[in-house]
Design an enzyme around this catalytic site. Structure first.
Site, mmCIF file in Angstrom:
data_model
loop_
_atom_site.group_PDB
_atom_site.id
_atom_site.type_symbol
_atom_site.label_atom_id
_atom_site.label_comp_id
_atom_site.label_asym_id
_atom_site.label_seq_id
_atom_site.Cartn_x
_atom_site.Cartn_y
_atom_site.Cartn_z
ATOM 1 N N ASP A 190 0.841 -1.209 0.000
ATOM 2 C CA ASP A 190 0.000 0.000 0.000
ATOM 3 C C ASP A 190 0.874 1.257 0.000
ATOM 4 O O ASP A 190 2.055 1.204 0.280
ATOM 5 C CB ASP A 190 -0.918 -0.017 1.235
ATOM 6 N N HIS A 340 -10.327 -1.919 -7.136
ATOM 7 C CA HIS A 340 -10.206 -0.765 -6.231
ATOM 8 C C HIS A 340 -9.358 0.366 -6.820
ATOM 9 O O HIS A 340 -9.738 1.535 -6.734
ATOM 10 C CB HIS A 340 -9.635 -1.247 -4.896
HETATM 11 FE FE1 N7H Z 1 -7.229 2.325 -1.253
HETATM 12 N N1 N7H Z 1 -5.961 -2.227 -0.150
HETATM 13 O O1 N7H Z 1 -5.093 -2.547 0.578
HETATM 14 O O2 N7H Z 1 -6.574 -3.038 -0.809
HETATM 15 N N2 N7H Z 1 -5.748 1.080 -1.848
HETATM 16 N N3 N7H Z 1 -7.676 1.075 0.280
HETATM 17 N N4 N7H Z 1 -8.631 3.666 -0.580
HETATM 18 N N5 N7H Z 1 -6.716 3.638 -2.691
HETATM 19 C C1 N7H Z 1 -4.866 1.310 -2.869
HETATM 20 O O3 N7H Z 1 -1.350 2.440 -4.987
HETATM 21 C C2 N7H Z 1 -7.156 -0.181 0.528
HETATM 22 C C3 N7H Z 1 -9.415 3.534 0.509
HETATM 23 C C4 N7H Z 1 -7.310 4.868 -2.960
HETATM 24 O O4 N7H Z 1 -3.696 5.980 -8.054
HETATM 25 C C5 N7H Z 1 -3.998 0.191 -3.044
HETATM 26 O O5 N7H Z 1 -1.053 2.605 -2.847
HETATM 27 C C6 N7H Z 1 -7.776 -0.724 1.727
HETATM 28 C C7 N7H Z 1 -10.345 4.632 0.605
HETATM 29 C C8 N7H Z 1 -6.605 5.549 -4.033
HETATM 30 O O6 N7H Z 1 -3.718 3.891 -8.612
HETATM 31 C C9 N7H Z 1 -4.360 -0.728 -2.107
HETATM 32 C C10 N7H Z 1 -8.626 0.246 2.194
HETATM 33 C C11 N7H Z 1 -10.091 5.443 -0.483
HETATM 34 C C12 N7H Z 1 -5.588 4.701 -4.417
HETATM 35 C C13 N7H Z 1 -5.472 -0.180 -1.344
HETATM 36 C C14 N7H Z 1 -8.569 1.359 1.288
HETATM 37 C C15 N7H Z 1 -9.000 4.825 -1.207
HETATM 38 C C16 N7H Z 1 -5.680 3.521 -3.559
HETATM 39 C C17 N7H Z 1 -2.902 0.033 -4.109
HETATM 40 C C18 N7H Z 1 -9.524 0.247 3.394
HETATM 41 C C19 N7H Z 1 -10.763 6.724 -0.908
HETATM 42 C C20 N7H Z 1 -4.549 4.963 -5.513
HETATM 43 C C21 N7H Z 1 -1.558 0.494 -3.662
HETATM 44 C C22 N7H Z 1 -9.329 -0.479 4.453
HETATM 45 C C23 N7H Z 1 -12.052 6.907 -0.831
HETATM 46 C C24 N7H Z 1 -5.102 4.555 -6.860
HETATM 47 C C25 N7H Z 1 -1.300 1.957 -3.865
HETATM 48 C C26 N7H Z 1 -4.095 4.822 -7.952
HETATM 49 C C27 N7H Z 1 -4.808 2.451 -3.656
HETATM 50 C C28 N7H Z 1 -6.207 -0.823 -0.317
HETATM 51 C C29 N7H Z 1 -9.324 2.499 1.426
HETATM 52 C C30 N7H Z 1 -8.416 5.378 -2.326
HETATM 53 C C31 N7H Z 1 -3.669 -2.094 -1.977
HETATM 54 C C32 N7H Z 1 -7.563 -2.075 2.368
HETATM 55 C C33 N7H Z 1 -11.391 4.830 1.692
HETATM 56 C C34 N7H Z 1 -6.921 6.920 -4.604
#
Ligand code: N7H
Length: 491
Positions: A190, A340
Site C-alpha cells: 500500500d 479498487h
Molecule cells: Fe485504497 N488495499 O489494501 O486493498 N488502496 N484502500 N482507498 N486507494 C490502494 O497504490 C485499501 C481507501 C485509494 O492511483 C492500493 O497505494 C484498503 C479509501 C486511491 O492507482 C491498495 C482500504 C479510499 C488509491 C489499497 C482502502 C482509497 C488507492 C494500491 C480500506 C478513498 C490509488 C496500492 C481499508 C475513498 C489509486 C497503492 C491509484 C490504492 C487498499 C481504502 C483510495 C492495496 C484495504 C477509503 C486513490
C-alpha cells in the site's frame, strides 16, 4: 512561491514513521484563550515539509552507514508532530471565517450515511461527539513516539486541572511486521500511487500522461484550487477561490477509522476461487491470488494487473515501474472496471481531447495524497482457523485512512460516493462494473456485486458476500500552514 518550511510535513512529504498515533481532542469549554497560549509552545515541535524531507534523507543516509557489528548508527531520535482542526475546533476557537468547503463545514457525521454509505451504529462513540482537532505524532520507535507525546501533553497540561484540551480518542497505527511491512492487513502493498505535485515532487511518480497535478489540488489557495465547487461539476480550470487569507498552504485532512475483516475476506477469496471455472491455463493454487489481485487491481507485491495479468511479477512493483500503465475504457480484460485502484483512479478511462489536440485525463481534481497507516495485531491462529475475526476489541485491525486535498467534495467524498459506491462507474460502453469490492457500499436491498473478476467470463457477476471494510467513523480536519498556526490559531 511555495516554501516547504511553511507547510505541515504530513501533507506534501509524509512524516516518516513506523508508528503513528492520532490523538483526537476537544478544547475544554472556556479554554480557548489558554489553548491558544499553549499552542505557541507547540509550534517549535511542528514538523514542516522541509523538516520531513531532511528527516527522510537522514534516515536513508543512516541506513547506508551500518556499523561493523550490524547496528545502525546515527538515527535521529525525534518524533514528528502535526496538528489539524475540525470546523467544531475552529468554532471553539472563535475563528468564524468561512473556509469554503462544504463537507468540512458540516462535519463527516452529518453526511456519512447518505454520502459515504456508513452505518452510524458501527461508529465509535468518540466520533459521534464533536471532535475539535487531531494531533499526529509519528516516530520510528514506540518509545520515541511516547517521549514526543509526553512533550505535547506537557505543553497542553493534559491530565491536569488547568489542561486546555481533553483527549477523546487515541488511535495507534503501526506498520505490520517483517515482510508485511508497508502492506495493509489484506496483504497488499500500500501507499504506492500518489500524485506528484508541480514544483514539489519528482514527476516520475506518476503514470504516463498523469500528473504532475497543480499545487492547488492539494494545497488551499494555490493554483488549481477550485474553492467551493459543487461535486459533479467536473474538471474546471484554476477556479474562483475566495478562501480566508490564512487558509493558504493548508490542506483538508479526511480521516477514516476503517476496520478490516481479514479472515472473512480470505475465506471469501478461497471459496470463490474454488468455485470458479477459470479454464485449464491457470494452476488451481494460483486462482485465489489472481482473484484477490483482480479485486484490488494490483498483486500483493504491488505489481499492477494491467501489466501482469496472469501471475504476479514483483519486478513490476518497483517504484520506476508500478505507475507505468493506463486503462482503456473499452476493456476490462486486464483489469476489472470495479478493481479498487481503477475505481479510485480511473487512469485513462475518462480521457477526452482538448481543443488543441492534447489529452485531458479529467482526473486531476480527484487526486488525493494518502497518508494512512495500518493498526491492530496480526491475525491469530484461532481466527485463521475459524475464518472469523475475533469479537475481542483488542484484536480489531484495519487502516487509519488519512488523505489530503484542497477540496473534500472533489476528493475523498467524490471517490467514495460517486465512484466506489456507484455500480455504474466508470461508464464502459458495455457491461456494468459493479461496486468497489473493498470499500464500495451497496444501498440496503441492493446486491453488492461486481463484474470482471473472472478473466475468462468477464460479464459473470461475483457477489461480494459481505462488507470486509467497515467504517468506525472519522472526521474532516484542516491542517493549517505553519504561519497560520502562529498568527491565526496561537496567541
Ligand atoms: Fe485504497 N488495499 O489494501 O486493498 N488502496 N484502500 N482507498 N486507494 C490502494 O497504490 C485499501 C481507501 C485509494 O492511483 C492500493 O497505494 C484498503 C479509501 C486511491 O492507482 C491498495 C482500504 C479510499 C488509491 C489499497 C482502502 C482509497 C488507492 C494500491 C480500506 C478513498 C490509488 C496500492 C481499508 C475513498 C489509486 C497503492 C491509484 C490504492 C487498499 C481504502 C483510495 C492495496 C484495504 C477509503 C486513490
Amino acid at each position: 512561491p511555495l516554501d516547504l518550511k511553511n507547510i505541515q510535513g504530513d501533507i506534501l512529504e509524509g512524516i516518516a514513521k513506523k508508528v503513528q498515533t492520532f490523538f483526537f481532542f476537544r478544547i475544554k469549554a472556556d479554554h480557548a484563550a489558554s489553548f491558544r497560549n499553549q499552542l505557541t509552545h507547540l509550534l517549535p515541535l511542528i514538523t514542516s515539509a522541509k523538516d520531513a524531507r531532511s528527516f527522510r534523507e537522514e534516515i536513508k543516509d543512516a541506513k547506508r552507514r551500518i556499523a561493523p557489528e550490524g547496528h545502525q548508527i546515527g538515527l535521529i531520535e525525534n518524533s514528528s508532530v502535526n496538528i489539524a482542526f475540525s470546523q467544531f475546533g475552529l468554532t471553539a476557537l472563535g475563528i468564524t471565517d468561512d473556509i469554503k468547503d462544504g463537507p468540512f463545514k458540516i462535519g463527516q457525521k452529518k453526511d456519512a450515511v447518505e454520502k459515504l454509505g456508513d452505518k452510524l451504529e458501527d461508529w465509535d462513540p468518540a466520533f459521534k461527539n464533536d471532535v475539535h482537532g487531531v494531533i499526529l505524532v509519528a516516530a520510528s520507535h514506540q518509545h520515541v513516539l511516547n517521549r514526543g507525546w509526553d512533550r505535547v501533553k506537557h505543553i497542553f497540561h493534559v491530565g491536569h486541572k488547568d489542561a486546555s484540551i481533553e483527549v477523546v480518542k487515541e488511535l495507534d497505527g503501526k506498520l505490520r511486521p517483517g515482510a508485511e511491512k508497508g502492506h495493509e492487513h489484506f496483504g497488499f502493498n500500500d501507499g504506492l500511487s500518489q500524485p506528484s505535485v508541480k514544483g514539489v515532487s519528482a514527476p516520475d511518480m506518476d503514470g504516463p500522461h498523469d500528473g504532475p497535478v497543480d499545487q492547488g489540488i492539494i494545497l488551499v489557495g494555490r493554483e488549481g484550487d477550485n474553492g467551493d465547487v459543487p461535486p459533479g461539476a467536473g474538471q474546471v480550470g484554476p477556479g474562483p477561490v475566495s478562501r480566508p487569507s490564512w487558509a493558504i498552504d493548508g490542506s483538508f485532512l479526511a480521516f477514516r477509522y476503517l476496520k478490516q475483516l481479514v479472515p472473512e475476506f480470505d475465506a471469501f477469496l478461497e471459496k470463490s476461487a474454488n468455485a470458479a471455472d477459470v479454464g485449464p491455463e491457470i494452476p488451481r493454487e494460483e486462482v485465489k491470488d489472481l482473484l484477490g489481485a483482480r479485486l484490488v487491481g494490483r498483486w500483493k507485491s504491488g505489481a499492477p494487473v494491467q501489466l501482469a495479468p496472469g501471475r504476479d511479477d514483483p519486478s513490476l512493483a518497483a517504484p520506476d515501474k508500478n505507475q507505468n500503465f493506463r486503462f482503456n475504457i473499452d476493456s476490462q480484460e486486464l483489469c476489472p472496471y470495479a478493481a479498487h485502484i481503477r475505481k479510485t483512479n480511473p487512469r485513462g478511462d475518462l480521457d477526452s481531447k482538448n481543443d488543441d489536440g492534447t489529452i485531458n485525463n479529467n482526473t486531476d481534481v480527484r487526486r488525493i495524497i494518502r497518508r494512512g497507516i495500518t493498526f491492530g495485531p496480526e491475525v491469530t491462529p484461532e481466527e485463521r482457523e475459524s475464518k472469523k475475526s475475533s469479537s475481542d476489541d483488542k484484536l480489531e485491525r484495519g487502516l487509519l485512512f488519512a488523505c489530503y486535498q484542497s477540496n473534500i467534495a472533489n476528493g475523498f467524498e467524490f471517490l467514495q460516493n460517486v465512484w466506489a459506491n456507484n455500480p455504474d462507474f466508470p461508464f464502459p460502453p458495455n457491461g456494468k462494473p459493479g461496486f468497489d469490492p473493498l470499500i464500495g457500499v451497496a444501498p440496503a436491498g441492493t446486491v453488492r456485486e461486481m463484474e470482471g473478476a473472472f478473466k475468462n467470463d468477464l460479464t459473470k457477476p461475483l457477489t461480494l458476500t459481505a462488507d470486509w471494510v467497515i467504517s468506525r467513523g472519522g472526521e474532516y480536519f484542516f491542517s493549517p500552514s505553519i504561519p497560520a498556526l502562529k498568527k491565526t490559531f496561537a496567541k
